[in-house]
Design an enzyme around this catalytic site. Structure first.
Site, PDB file in Angstrom:
ATOM      1  N   ASN A  10       1.295  -1.033   0.264  1.00  0.00           N
ATOM      2  CA  ASN A  10       0.214  -0.335  -0.045  1.00  0.00           C
ATOM      3  C   ASN A  10       1.072   1.345  -0.007  1.00  0.00           C
ATOM      4  O   ASN A  10       1.283   0.772   1.034  1.00  0.00           O
ATOM      5  CB  ASN A  10      -1.015  -0.082   1.761  1.00  0.00           C
ATOM      6  CG  ASN A  10      -2.173   0.941   1.360  1.00  0.00           C
ATOM      7  OD1 ASN A  10      -1.789   1.879   0.197  1.00  0.00           O
ATOM      8  ND2 ASN A  10      -2.256   1.052   2.264  1.00  0.00           N
ATOM      9  N   ARG A  87      -2.853  -2.156  -3.178  1.00  0.00           N
ATOM     10  CA  ARG A  87      -3.895  -1.076  -2.764  1.00  0.00           C
ATOM     11  C   ARG A  87      -4.165   0.024  -3.836  1.00  0.00           C
ATOM     12  O   ARG A  87      -2.325   0.541  -4.238  1.00  0.00           O
ATOM     13  CB  ARG A  87      -3.964  -1.068  -1.953  1.00  0.00           C
ATOM     14  CG  ARG A  87      -5.029   0.150  -1.610  1.00  0.00           C
ATOM     15  CD  ARG A  87      -5.222   0.452  -0.234  1.00  0.00           C
ATOM     16  NE  ARG A  87      -6.260   0.953   0.259  1.00  0.00           N
ATOM     17  CZ  ARG A  87      -5.875   2.620   0.390  1.00  0.00           C
ATOM     18  NH1 ARG A  87      -5.444   2.607   1.683  1.00  0.00           N
ATOM     19  NH2 ARG A  87      -6.943   2.998   1.506  1.00  0.00           N
ATOM     20  N   HIS A 176     -12.859   2.612   0.592  1.00  0.00           N
ATOM     21  CA  HIS A 176     -12.874   1.447   1.394  1.00  0.00           C
ATOM     22  C   HIS A 176     -13.872   0.153   1.183  1.00  0.00           C
ATOM     23  O   HIS A 176     -13.778  -0.474   1.872  1.00  0.00           O
ATOM     24  CB  HIS A 176     -14.015   2.028   2.878  1.00  0.00           C
ATOM     25  CG  HIS A 176     -12.902   3.164   3.752  1.00  0.00           C
ATOM     26  ND1 HIS A 176     -13.571   4.061   4.593  1.00  0.00           N
ATOM     27  CD2 HIS A 176     -12.147   3.351   4.312  1.00  0.00           C
ATOM     28  CE1 HIS A 176     -13.154   4.856   4.895  1.00  0.00           C
ATOM     29  NE2 HIS A 176     -12.012   4.637   4.620  1.00  0.00           N
ATOM     30  N   ARG A 237     -10.654  15.878   8.745  1.00  0.00           N
ATOM     31  CA  ARG A 237     -11.544  15.371   6.862  1.00  0.00           C
ATOM     32  C   ARG A 237     -12.949  15.970   7.824  1.00  0.00           C
ATOM     33  O   ARG A 237     -13.327  15.649   8.964  1.00  0.00           O
ATOM     34  CB  ARG A 237     -12.217  14.597   6.288  1.00  0.00           C
ATOM     35  CG  ARG A 237     -10.519  14.375   5.730  1.00  0.00           C
ATOM     36  CD  ARG A 237     -10.880  12.962   4.511  1.00  0.00           C
ATOM     37  NE  ARG A 237      -9.598  11.973   4.542  1.00  0.00           N
ATOM     38  CZ  ARG A 237      -9.694  10.876   4.015  1.00  0.00           C
ATOM     39  NH1 ARG A 237     -10.621  10.382   4.144  1.00  0.00           N
ATOM     40  NH2 ARG A 237      -8.896  10.641   3.919  1.00  0.00           N
ATOM     41  N   GLU A 381      -7.603  -5.479   5.418  1.00  0.00           N
ATOM     42  CA  GLU A 381      -7.625  -5.412   3.991  1.00  0.00           C
ATOM     43  C   GLU A 381      -6.765  -5.959   3.117  1.00  0.00           C
ATOM     44  O   GLU A 381      -6.741  -6.695   2.500  1.00  0.00           O
ATOM     45  CB  GLU A 381      -7.817  -3.761   4.114  1.00  0.00           C
ATOM     46  CG  GLU A 381      -8.569  -3.073   3.942  1.00  0.00           C
ATOM     47  CD  GLU A 381      -8.510  -1.506   4.416  1.00  0.00           C
ATOM     48  OE1 GLU A 381      -8.368  -1.217   5.687  1.00  0.00           O
ATOM     49  OE2 GLU A 381      -9.175  -0.672   3.545  1.00  0.00           O
TER      50      GLU A 381
END
Ligand code: AMP
Length: 395
Positions: A10, A87, A176, A237, A381
């Site tokens: 990733n 990813r 996601h 965020r 993940e």
């Protein structure tokens, strides 16, 4: 056939997270991160069988870091590495599932970069470095957006003129996806249901946060949109704000786009509300000590999460369960109980002891007796990316 090993990568703009996944083992054989790439204090840190270690790699770029990683990976894999799963954040409308990487796939990831200008170029750095270093190894791209390509048009279109969608790709994509897919399959297993015949609400609550409505193994709606800024309040965020906020700030404070983007992406959410931290652990401690900002940040986070879950329920024919995952979802009984308290109209209610028990990787059902299922499901993940990579090797 002996159990196979997949390296999962990733890549960020200055970091590479990695995990060596063996298909037969739930724990990673090796995992770690190379950070501060391109700087004099670049460092490679890893963990293998409970042992931690690190190596300074001054000024190393992505390729140099990966080449340092190679002997570690080969050692941990006993010389038998079967593939690499990457990813990739944005697959646009082109990618509805994982892809074996070839020249055409690379070009398509590059072409999607305008939709994810920070992420896709960084992901490509890792892919290109890995292709040079491991030219004979099958490599697979697994996209965060792919799972959400099953959204119906009424869920993915903005109420904007059609030309912006057709000519410029302005639509909701969602992110996601790998996590929502993984936990919904695990939830179906835990509940003794088939994932192909069950309906779930899923809340992935990490530094980034999103909700998802999953019907018969397919995403039907999700809270993130064109970019990962839409939807829930997150670590830094803002999530949803009035779209006119941009022009308001430009008019009243003279802020330019860069300043507004920094505000919404890096200075808002839990950090902005609390004035203290983007880390839920710190906020819970501060709340216990009466910190008003931390208290408010947690209230806003949970209320907006509940509102999003209620909205997602519009996409479900029935509710087989609500799933909490991600660092906050897996570890915060407080956030789970505050959120569920806003969802009485969905019939949800938690068992206090079960809720308190499910932390630090413990999965389980936490609803009160006789109420709809609420499950804590640790996400993984990396494992999902490895499984997707293996499925393509087999296919
Ligand atoms: P992730 O991005 O999935 O690693 O999640 C990061 C978030 O999980 C941060 O906000 C952490 O504060 C939060 N988190 C991790 N452990 C805990 C905990 N024990 N209690 C509350 N929040 C936690």
């Amino acid at each position: 056939m002996p159990a196979r090993n997949i390296l999962v990568i990733n890549c960020g703009s200055s970091s590479i997270k990695f995990a060596l996944v063996n298909e037969a083992h739930s724990q990673f054989t090796l995992s770690g991160i190379a950070e501060c790439l391109g700087h004099h204090d670049a460092v490679l840190q890893w963990q293998r069988g409970g042992e931690k270690d690190s190596l300074m790699i001054p000024n190393a770029d992505h390729r140099a870091a990966l080449s340092q990683l190679l002997p570690l990976v080969q050692g941990a894999a006993g010389g038998k590495l079967h593939g690499i799963g990457h990813r990739v954040v944005h697959g646009g409308e082109r990618f509805t599932r994982a892809q074996r990487i070839d020249a055409a796939v690379l070009e398509a990831i590059r072409a999607t970069a305008p939709l994810a200008p920070l992420h896709n170029p960084a992901n490509l750095l890792g892919i290109e470095a890995a292709l040079k270093l491991y030219p004979n190894l099958p490599q697979v791209a697994v996209f965060d957006t792919a799972f959400h390509q099953t959204l119906p048009e009424h869920a993915y279109r903005y109420a904007l003129p059609e030309a912006l969608y057709r000519q410029h790709g302005v639509r909701r994509y969602g992110f996601h996806g790998t996590s929502h897919r993984y936990v919904s399959h695990r939830a179906a297993d835990m509940a003794g249901l088939s994932s192909g015949d069950s309906s779930w609400l899923s809340a992935h609550l990490g530094n980034g946060c999103s909700t998802c409505a999953i019907v018969n193994g397919q995403s039907r709606d999700t809270s993130m949109g064109l970019t990962p800024l839409e939807g829930l309040a997150m670590g830094t965020r803002s999530g949803d704000v009035d779209p006119n906020l941009h022009s308001h700030l430009a008019r009243t404070l003279g802020w330019n786009l860069e300043r507004i983007e920094r505000l919404l992406n890096h200075e808002s959410g839990l950090l902005g509300l609390s004035g203290l931290s983007n880390d839920m652990r710190s906020l819970e401690q501060a709340r216990d000590q009466g910190h008003a900002g931390a208290t408010l940040a947690i209230e806003v986070f949970c209320y907006r999460l509940a509102k999003s879950l209620a909205a997602m329920s519009c996409a479900l024919p029935q509710l087989d369960g609500l799933i909490f995952t991600g660092g906050i979802g897996e570890n915060s009984p407080l956030v789970r109980s505050k959120t569920v308290a806003h969802l009485k109209l969905l019939g949800l209610s938690l068992d206090k002891e079960a809720n308190a028990r499910c932390i630090r990787g413990v999965a389980g059902a936490i609803q009160s007796y006789g109420h709809p299922r609420v499950l804590v499901v640790p996400t993984n993940e990396e494992r999902q990316i490895a499984l997707d990579t293996l499925a393509l090797l087999d296919g």
